[in-house]
Write a protein that holds these residues in place. Sequence first.
Motif, PDB file in Angstrom:
ATOM      1  N   HIS A 224       0.828  -1.202   0.000  1.00  0.00           N
ATOM      2  CA  HIS A 224       0.000   0.000   0.000  1.00  0.00           C
ATOM      3  C   HIS A 224       0.865   1.257   0.000  1.00  0.00           C
TER       4      HIS A 224
ATOM      5  N   ASN B 238       5.633   1.215  -4.167  1.00  0.00           N
ATOM      6  CA  ASN B 238       5.616   0.492  -5.435  1.00  0.00           C
ATOM      7  C   ASN B 238       6.772  -0.488  -5.372  1.00  0.00           C
TER       8      ASN B 238
ATOM      9  N   LYS C  30       5.197   5.674  -2.368  1.00  0.00           N
ATOM     10  CA  LYS C  30       4.066   6.235  -3.102  1.00  0.00           C
ATOM     11  C   LYS C  30       3.680   7.570  -2.481  1.00  0.00           C
TER      12      LYS C  30
ATOM     13  N   THR D 235      -4.865   3.796  -6.089  1.00  0.00           N
ATOM     14  CA  THR D 235      -4.810   2.340  -5.934  1.00  0.00           C
ATOM     15  C   THR D 235      -6.069   1.820  -5.249  1.00  0.00           C
TER      16      THR D 235
ATOM     17  N   ARG E 197      -8.850  -0.650  -6.975  1.00  0.00           N
ATOM     18  CA  ARG E 197      -9.176  -1.926  -6.334  1.00  0.00           C
ATOM     19  C   ARG E 197     -10.675  -2.039  -6.073  1.00  0.00           C
TER      20      ARG E 197
END
Length: 153
Positions: free
Chosen positions: A18, A21, A128, A136, A140
């Motif tokens: 989370h 990357n 990130k 993200t 998802r």
Amino acid sequence: MSKNVKNNALAQNKKARHDYNILETVEAGMVLTGTEIKSVRASRINLKDGFAQVKNGEAWLMNVHISPYDQGNIFNHDPLRNRKLLLHKKQLKQLGEETKKKGITLVPLKVYLKNGFAKVLIGVAQGKHEYDKRETIKRRDQEREIRRTLKNY
């Protein structure tokens, strides 16, 4: 008789994917004491705040908490001690060069047993930004919604 070839995940760092990357992954062995391996086999390990560093040609796993073994005595280990990682020289050199780049770090992703030995999966990671994390999560949720609607038809 062949050795046991079972990949048994004992601990995972779910937050790492989370927050970062993951550019590539490397499997490494860990140097553990007797009471540490017993605690690891009992899944009493926490990777949440852990990271790895390459210092003086050696890789070290830092800030990973392995709980003291319950039946241990005075020879029990320090839960937060630095643990040496076992890698090939080429891998050490490559990871050392990667971490010198700006914004690149080494993050433990999961610990598992392989042929009776404790292994850690190290990810070469880039942090990130907050908006990347939101993107993200949004992607998802959209994929989950698509699967849910396809399942109903």
